[in-house]
Design a protein around this motif. Sequence first.
Motif, short mmCIF file in Angstrom:
data_model
loop_
_atom_site.label_atom_id
_atom_site.label_comp_id
_atom_site.label_asym_id
_atom_site.label_seq_id
_atom_site.Cartn_x
_atom_site.Cartn_y
_atom_site.Cartn_z
N GLU A 132 -0.52 7.85 -1.06
CA GLU A 132 0.71 8.63 -0.87
C GLU A 132 0.38 10.08 -0.49
O GLU A 132 1.01 10.66 0.39
N GLU A 133 -0.63 10.65 -1.15
CA GLU A 133 -1.07 12.02 -0.82
C GLU A 133 -1.54 12.11 0.62
O GLU A 133 -1.20 13.04 1.35
N LEU A 134 -2.34 11.13 1.04
CA LEU A 134 -2.83 11.11 2.42
C LEU A 134 -1.68 11.01 3.41
O LEU A 134 -1.68 11.67 4.45
N THR A 143 3.61 8.57 11.09
CA THR A 143 4.55 8.09 10.08
C THR A 143 4.10 6.74 9.56
O THR A 143 3.47 5.97 10.27
N LYS A 144 4.48 6.45 8.31
CA LYS A 144 4.12 5.17 7.70
C LYS A 144 4.86 4.04 8.40
O LYS A 144 6.06 4.10 8.59
N THR A 145 4.12 3.02 8.78
CA THR A 145 4.72 1.82 9.35
C THR A 145 5.00 0.84 8.23
O THR A 145 6.02 0.18 8.20
N THR A 146 4.04 0.73 7.33
CA THR A 146 4.17 -0.16 6.19
C THR A 146 4.22 0.69 4.93
O THR A 146 3.81 1.84 4.94
N GLY A 147 4.71 0.10 3.87
CA GLY A 147 4.64 0.78 2.59
C GLY A 147 3.21 0.74 2.09
O GLY A 147 2.35 0.07 2.67
N VAL A 155 -6.11 -0.87 -1.57
CA VAL A 155 -4.80 -0.28 -1.32
C VAL A 155 -4.75 -0.02 0.18
O VAL A 155 -5.66 0.59 0.74
N VAL A 156 -3.70 -0.51 0.85
CA VAL A 156 -3.62 -0.42 2.31
C VAL A 156 -2.31 0.24 2.72
O VAL A 156 -1.25 -0.07 2.17
#
Length: 163
Positions: A132-134, A143-147, A155-156
């Motif tokens: 989350e920090e990264l 932007t995040k594509t996946t959660g 952790v991916v």
Amino acid sequence: MIKNEKIKANEVQLTGLNGEDLGIMLTREALALAKQHKVDLVCLSLMTSPPPCKLIGAGAAREEAQQAKKKADKSPDKRKVKEIRLHLQMEDHDRDVKQSQAERILKKGDSVKLVIQVHGAKEGEAGKAWAEELCKALKEHGTKTTGVQVSGKQVVVQLDPPN
């Protein structure tokens, strides 16, 4: 690309050198016209009957095909996904280096998949927090594509560059 004698249709819808419509004619007549002007007869599509064909200079047909291929390669669905592997036990300097690698990849237009290696449930939560920090640190580049996905030993999360 199908051209000249490889065109098997009896009739073709012909377009001239300057884009003018020459109408439907027999393939052998179109080939004779192409030889007369010292150009190639190129079939544009086999999906219609008669197939649309065009008179094109030999080098121009090849160049046109290469440009179409280059344009297709640059489309967003051809984006590469680069994987960056991380460990929770990494030193701060190494973390910074991996983060700058991710920034560079995102700026180039490719996607980044961050994979953080963890051991056990406790490290899984720490890995999720670091992911989350990264994502927050790379927010302006992608932007995040996946959660953030926590599964067993890793952790991916995947980041895509802005369009």
